[in-house]
Motif scaffolding. Structure first.
Motif, PDB file in Angstrom:
ATOM      1  N   HIS A  26      -3.938   4.490   9.752  1.00 15.36           N
ATOM      2  CA  HIS A  26      -4.204   3.802   8.483  1.00 15.36           C
ATOM      3  C   HIS A  26      -4.906   2.464   8.712  1.00 15.36           C
ATOM      4  O   HIS A  26      -5.653   1.996   7.854  1.00 15.36           O
ATOM      5  N   GLU A  27      -4.686   1.857   9.884  1.00 16.19           N
ATOM      6  CA  GLU A  27      -5.389   0.607  10.191  1.00 16.19           C
ATOM      7  C   GLU A  27      -6.864   0.878  10.477  1.00 16.19           C
ATOM      8  O   GLU A  27      -7.728   0.062  10.126  1.00 16.19           O
ATOM      9  N   ARG A  28      -7.159   1.997  11.079  1.00 17.69           N
ATOM     10  CA  ARG A  28      -8.556   2.361  11.319  1.00 17.69           C
ATOM     11  C   ARG A  28      -9.240   2.736  10.006  1.00 17.69           C
ATOM     12  O   ARG A  28     -10.427   2.458   9.812  1.00 17.69           O
TER      13      ARG A  28
ATOM     14  N   SER B 203     -12.332   6.305  -0.317  1.00 15.66           N
ATOM     15  CA  SER B 203     -11.936   5.019   0.271  1.00 15.66           C
ATOM     16  C   SER B 203     -13.135   4.140   0.614  1.00 15.66           C
ATOM     17  O   SER B 203     -12.965   3.055   1.177  1.00 15.66           O
TER      18      SER B 203
ATOM     19  N   ARG C  22      -4.646   3.696   0.200  1.00 14.71           N
ATOM     20  CA  ARG C  22      -4.686   2.316   0.682  1.00 14.71           C
ATOM     21  C   ARG C  22      -5.414   1.396  -0.291  1.00 14.71           C
ATOM     22  O   ARG C  22      -5.466   0.185  -0.081  1.00 14.71           O
ATOM     23  N   MET C  23      -5.964   1.966  -1.360  1.00 17.28           N
ATOM     24  CA  MET C  23      -6.742   1.178  -2.313  1.00 17.28           C
ATOM     25  C   MET C  23      -5.824   0.605  -3.388  1.00 17.28           C
ATOM     26  O   MET C  23      -5.117   1.344  -4.077  1.00 17.28           O
ATOM     27  N   ARG C  24      -5.848  -0.695  -3.545  1.00 18.96           N
ATOM     28  CA  ARG C  24      -4.972  -1.363  -4.513  1.00 18.96           C
ATOM     29  C   ARG C  24      -5.697  -1.758  -5.796  1.00 18.96           C
ATOM     30  O   ARG C  24      -5.084  -2.127  -6.780  1.00 18.96           O
TER      31      ARG C  24
ATOM     32  N   ASP D 220      -8.525   1.335   7.200  1.00 18.95           N
ATOM     33  CA  ASP D 220      -8.807   0.035   6.578  1.00 18.95           C
ATOM     34  C   ASP D 220     -10.086  -0.587   7.132  1.00 18.95           C
ATOM     35  O   ASP D 220     -10.742  -1.383   6.443  1.00 18.95           O
TER      36      ASP D 220
END
Length: 237
Positions: free
Chosen positions: A71-73, A151, A103-105, A75
């Motif tokens: 998930h960091e990659r 994303s 991961r999109m807020r 991002d």
């Protein structure tokens, strides 16, 4: 620039990747070709963090991201559309795409991205409330790619995007890759259809039993005797 340096991945006593170094320039299309079991999917999964390398590094803009979680990659802008689509069969098309934006807020950004994807994939827009398992293979592939694109990735990894598709749909995938390229998205494509992959990419790498055996401009590899004999049926492309 995305790159791997001397990447090795082992499964028990099996060397899936051995000393693999590839370079993916920004805003390029790079294809990875090779036979079944050559390590192509393993390479993509290692780049996105789903597999751990036993040695070597994954670099993004010169920074080592080898220890970052998937998930960091994501991002950082690296997204994968996996082989076999891997949709949630009992969810709607819309919900499958929404999963890709976990991961999109920013809800406004999500709506903007969804509108953008609907322009690229009109059939995805038409089938938004349809259950994913009821779609054709080609439609499911478009949903899987849309899920990866929601994303807004900087680098899109496509693992066998044309597998099992009819010729007409294969051409649609090829056009999509070219459209994304024109919009500045970097595309890394694993593809068994070597002729197609080489025609729509800028650079290519050939993997054999986990090792890079050939690399260079796709146009040059398309004319290579070794590539023609191994992957193009000995026919001049």
């Amino acid at each position: 620039m995305l790159e791997t340096t001397h990447l090795c991945v082992d499964y028990g006593g099996v060397h899936a990747l051995r000393d693999v170094s590839v370079q993916v320039p920004d805003k390029s299309v790079v294809s990875i070709i090779g036979a079944n079991g050559a390590g192509k999917s393993t390479l993509l999964k290692t780049i996105v963090g789903l597999h751990r390398q036993s040695s070597g590094t994954v670099l993004l803009d010169g920074q080592d991201i080898s220890r970052l979680k998937p998930h960091e990659r994501l991002d950082l802008g690296i997204a994968l559309c996996p082989e076999g689509r891997r949709l949630f069969p009992d969810l709607t098309v819309y919900d499958n795409i929404r999963v890709g934006a976990y991961r999109m807020r920013d809800s406004k950004l999500f709506r903007q991205r969804l509108e953008f994807l609907h322009e690229i994939f009109p059939r995805v827009a038409e089938r938004g409330q349809q259950i994913a398992s009821s779609l054709s293979g080609g439609e499911q592939q478009m949903v899987a790619i849309a899920r990866a694109l929601i994303s807004q990735p900087r680098i899109l990894m496509l693992d066998e995007p044309t597998l099992g598709l009819a010729p007409k749909l294969i051409l649609e995938v090829a056009k999509l890759v070219q459209t994304l390229h024109s919009q500045g998205v970097t595309v890394v494509m694993v593809e068994q259809n070597a002729k197609l992959a080489l025609k729509i990419s800028d650079q290519a790498f050939v993997l054999e039993t986990g090792t890079v055996t050939l690399q260079g401009r796709s146009a040059d590899l398309l004319q290579s005797d070794a590539v023609q004999n191994a992957y193009l049926g000995g026919q001049a492309a």
